[in-house]
Design an enzyme around this catalytic site. Sequence first.
Site, PDB file in Angstrom:
ATOM      1  N   CYS A   1       6.944   0.694   0.535  1.00 16.03           N
ATOM      2  CA  CYS A   1       8.297   1.157   0.260  1.00 16.03           C
ATOM      3  C   CYS A   1       8.357   2.631  -0.104  1.00 16.03           C
ATOM      4  O   CYS A   1       7.361   3.307  -0.237  1.00 16.03           O
ATOM      5  CB  CYS A   1       8.888   0.331  -0.875  1.00 16.03           C
ATOM      6  SG  CYS A   1       8.021   0.631  -2.425  1.00 16.03           S
TER       7      CYS A   1
ATOM      8  N   ALA B   1       6.491   3.704  -3.159  1.00 15.68           N
ATOM      9  CA  ALA B   1       5.055   3.836  -2.910  1.00 15.68           C
ATOM     10  C   ALA B   1       4.738   5.179  -2.261  1.00 15.68           C
ATOM     11  O   ALA B   1       3.728   5.811  -2.576  1.00 15.68           O
ATOM     12  CB  ALA B   1       4.568   2.700  -2.020  1.00 15.68           C
TER      13      ALA B   1
ATOM     14  N   ARG C   1      -5.059   4.045  -5.246  1.00 12.58           N
ATOM     15  CA  ARG C   1      -5.170   4.811  -3.995  1.00 12.58           C
ATOM     16  C   ARG C   1      -6.420   5.684  -3.896  1.00 12.58           C
ATOM     17  O   ARG C   1      -6.563   6.465  -2.973  1.00 12.58           O
ATOM     18  CB  ARG C   1      -3.913   5.642  -3.772  1.00 12.58           C
ATOM     19  CG  ARG C   1      -3.090   5.067  -2.625  1.00 12.58           C
ATOM     20  CD  ARG C   1      -1.874   5.883  -2.318  1.00 12.58           C
ATOM     21  NE  ARG C   1      -2.148   7.164  -1.723  1.00 12.58           N
ATOM     22  CZ  ARG C   1      -2.330   7.354  -0.424  1.00 12.58           C
ATOM     23  NH1 ARG C   1      -2.257   6.369   0.416  1.00 12.58           N
ATOM     24  NH2 ARG C   1      -2.573   8.563   0.035  1.00 12.58           N
TER      25      ARG C   1
ATOM     26  N   HIS D   1       8.071   9.993   0.856  1.00  7.31           N
ATOM     27  CA  HIS D   1       7.439  11.306   1.003  1.00  7.31           C
ATOM     28  C   HIS D   1       8.517  12.383   1.003  1.00  7.31           C
ATOM     29  O   HIS D   1       8.394  13.406   0.349  1.00  7.31           O
ATOM     30  CB  HIS D   1       6.686  11.404   2.325  1.00  7.31           C
ATOM     31  CG  HIS D   1       5.651  10.328   2.532  1.00  7.31           C
ATOM     32  ND1 HIS D   1       5.346   9.840   3.769  1.00  7.31           N
ATOM     33  CD2 HIS D   1       4.862   9.661   1.656  1.00  7.31           C
ATOM     34  CE1 HIS D   1       4.406   8.922   3.659  1.00  7.31           C
ATOM     35  NE2 HIS D   1       4.104   8.779   2.380  1.00  7.31           N
TER      36      HIS D   1
HETATM   37  S1  SF4 Z   1       0.645   9.527   4.059  1.00  8.75           S
HETATM   38 FE1  SF4 Z   1      -0.868  10.329   5.373  1.00  8.75          FE
HETATM   39  S2  SF4 Z   1      -2.537  10.111   4.024  1.00  8.75           S
HETATM   40 FE2  SF4 Z   1      -0.984   8.649   3.685  1.00  8.75          FE
HETATM   41  S3  SF4 Z   1      -1.697   6.822   4.118  1.00  8.75           S
HETATM   42 FE3  SF4 Z   1      -0.874   8.293   5.100  1.00  8.75          FE
HETATM   43  S4  SF4 Z   1      -1.423   8.936   6.962  1.00  8.75           S
HETATM   44 FE4  SF4 Z   1      -2.082   8.222   5.296  1.00  8.75          FE
END
Ligand code: SF4
Lengths: 459, 542
Positions: free
Chosen positions: B60, B63, B94, B193
Amino acid sequence: MLLRHTTSEIKERSALTINPAKTCQPIGAMYAALGIHRCLPHSHGSQGCCAYHRSTLTRHYKEPVMASTSSFTEGSAVFGGQSNLLQAIHNIFSIYEPDVIAIHTTCLSETIGDDIPQIIATARDKKYIPDGRYVIHANTPSYVGSHVTGFSNMVKGMVTYFAEPGTQTKTINIIPGWVEPSDMREIKRICYMMGIEIILFPDTSDVLDCPQTGRFEFYPKGGTTIEELKAAGRSRMTLALGRSASVAAARELDSKCKVACEVMELPIGLRATDQFVDTLRRVARVEVPTLLEDERGRLMDMMTDMHQYFAGRRVALWGDPDQLVSLTEFLVDLDMRPVYIVTGTPGKKFLSRIEKALRGKVPEAKVQEGPCSDMFLLHQWIKQEKVDLLIGNTYGKYISRDEDIPLLRYGFPILDRIGHSYFPSVGYVGAMRLLEKILGLLMDRQDRDAPEESFELVM
Amino acid sequence: MAHLPDPSNVKKQLIQKYPTKVARKRSQQIVINAVAEDKTVPEILANVRTTPGIITQRGCTYAGCKGVVLGPTRDIVNITHGPIGCGFYSWLTRRNQTRPEGPEDHNFMTYCFSTDMQDDQIIFGGEKKLRQAIQEAYDLFHPKAIAVFATCPVGLIGDDIHAVCREMKEKLGINVFGFSCEGYKGVSQSAGHHIANNQLFKHVIGRDDTVDPHPFKINMLGEYNIGGDAFVIEDILERCGIKLVATFSGNSTVGKFENAHTADLNCVMCHRSINYVADMIEKKYGVPWIKVNFIGAQSTAKSLRKIAVYFDNPELTARVEKVIEEETKAVEAVRKEVKSRCEGKLAMLFVGGSRAHHYQDLFREIGMKTIAAGYEFAHRDDYEGRRVLPTIQVDADSRNIEELTVEPDPEKYRPRRTPEQLKALNEKGLEVKGYEGMMPQMDNQTLVIDDISQYETEKLLEIYKPAIFCAGIKEKFGVQKFGIPCLQLHSYDYGGPFAGFKGAINFYKTVDRMINTQLWSYIKAPWQVNGKPLLEAELVNS
Ligand code: SF4
Ligand code: SF4
């Protein structure tokens, strides 16, 4: 120092939990549901919760953990999750063909207030549920209780949905509580030795400790069957092991099907196992077989042989209430001193149960449950006065390293060792394994710390 | 290479059991790769919702935000505002390694902070408890910064975490900021992100203008130091004479983020998780970015050379070449040996938002073919390359996430390269602000599958019987029950590092060990293989 900010000075906290000694309800419900044969647990909420719960269970058991999710997005959060759940039920029966879908809620769907039974009824009207298949549910809001509560709620759900009253049989129900698959297997073995017919539910043996055969079974061979769950309503009686995890289901069986229940602690250690075996003997009207008495005798033998190394050793424990109570009793029986005991799972009864287990023998013991009862607090106590042994889940390894205290990994989750789920810790055999592990830790430590001149070959 | 099945047939098998609507959608997310002359590839459907009931790899928004981007920063007290679970599950899982400089330095990564909301806060609101929790965290730890992460129920009951953060920032005099990263926002970790990057950009980056006089200063973006990857990269860069200002966010501190805008180049590793930060820093401060990849020995060499081309300094170039030469010797010895045992075998990768691309380089180096690959939470540009950005339609789920309008900073904007210089760099083959995506690098007739489901995974394994499957913990043990080894590429199975030259050696050896062990051949007991029961006569005669 890994926990470099933890000091011995305790400041009052009322809002911030630091390093919790519990987690949330759905994971317990998911674990319980895996103990039904051909059941797919379903998480009604956003997919993150489901991913987290599957990951944690997988890391603990090192086995595939299958579960689906309603995959909420913003729209479902606003308008409710009914359409997601209907779609999910339809898709799950088409693709994964389970016998049962066991739905649990997450804090999101709980807060929205989705009415799960009503949605299940709609799914049935829409013919999304094939004949002979089932959808059951448990409400598992994460802002109440803990993972243990979630486990308990789902086990109760099994009774609510399946147990059918009828002519009484000889069978005895056993609700094993939150224990490992190996423990469930051990409980079945004891009953088998005693010649008692039982229905064990949930039963995760052969689900979460599957043999490697080169074939992937989406639904492994283990798990309590629907027929057994139905028949549980006709059993002679129910033994509920562990108050926090098993009482709700046992009570439900009693009120729904008039199956009387007896509640006892988890059979961890000598006396709790004695009580378990004795109760079985009494209610099933059987003799305790010599083989089992011999097992007990071997355990007694180990206890007397090892006593000198255990007596007086101070222990800190954290984890789930049922396990803590039985473990504490066992440690006290060995004349060890369980001085710090913490559970994040709230429940006032816990305090009196622990008190009973301590039997007034460890007046210095500090016990805490509920808000801000966490491993940070436990660590602070340890900083104030050290202990000889830690017993708890993997998260204790930081305290263990910082304070240089051996750690017996016990409880949930264990993320950094493999194999724990294959060996029981209940019953006489389980107690023997615990003893061997504890003594190994204490003696390894003694060896490591001994000056050369007193380094013992024979101990 | 053994005879491979027809991919269109495979695709059919993957979706035939699905209800019609699901099948229709999945068929757009399962693409048979075909790379044109100009590197264009077929369109794939990505960054769309997972269908309810489908067993997915995805997590999610929370996360992605707390777990992935902010988690690896050691000196922020990260408080999860919500019921206990979310905080608990993102506690240390992680493998983000970190190395505080001294014993007195802050390191909160081993701690888990949560407001552990109870039902009365769900009913009456949790702001009061959050305020109190921030105060308690401050009193106990005196951190430089406190971050607050909202979980699903918080968004629903409408706690204004940002107002609480502002108030506490004022009161405590330290940086306190919040993330509205409720799990239901967006369709995967990716939304998290984005939210993380926005807030870092608004509240942290650019607060410290101290400029290091070093001539070759870069940031590494999208490197999270799983299993020590960032340590390997830090070491290589240092030996090359390149100064690392900040890594987002492996082995990082708030102080480094605050200073990040003073670097001269941003290097983007995980495009998916962080391209936003690179773009925003460029717009506001004038720092260009390039895509790099430190996974794979050749990719590492290539990335170092890209940085050298950018700085265009003979001394730096010479140092870079020297490091590459030194390292390559050791790599080659292992690579050749491992290749002799792995050549021609099949791999599949279904992980992350960049990993399924990057790790193909490592497999290629030992002669293995990636027959199927896909991401857990990527967008179309991660598959097809950034050239498709203008054609990506923004749907309702993405529109939920704040899009910052970034302007050049009136004082701090300083373009590091003129448009002419950038053009010249492009002509030299250094693609600035470009990412080609995964598909152009994959063979034709391979399968590209977005957000793969458990069901499709099983089918793929049955059909292709690959030598190795790469995914995460949720997939691992199911795959292995097929008798096929599964390498976890989120956690490296607690091995690694896999980055850089040293990491490549680790990876070759890991794969070799996994696919060339005799263990899998013992799964069947002798009597299961030659299961004919002995006749009594045979016993008598023996
Ligand atoms: S955000 Fe990038 S580092 Fe993350 S699990 Fe991932 S591919 Fe992967
Ligand atoms: S606490 Fe709630 S939102 Fe968090 S993981 Fe548990 S169920 Fe999901």
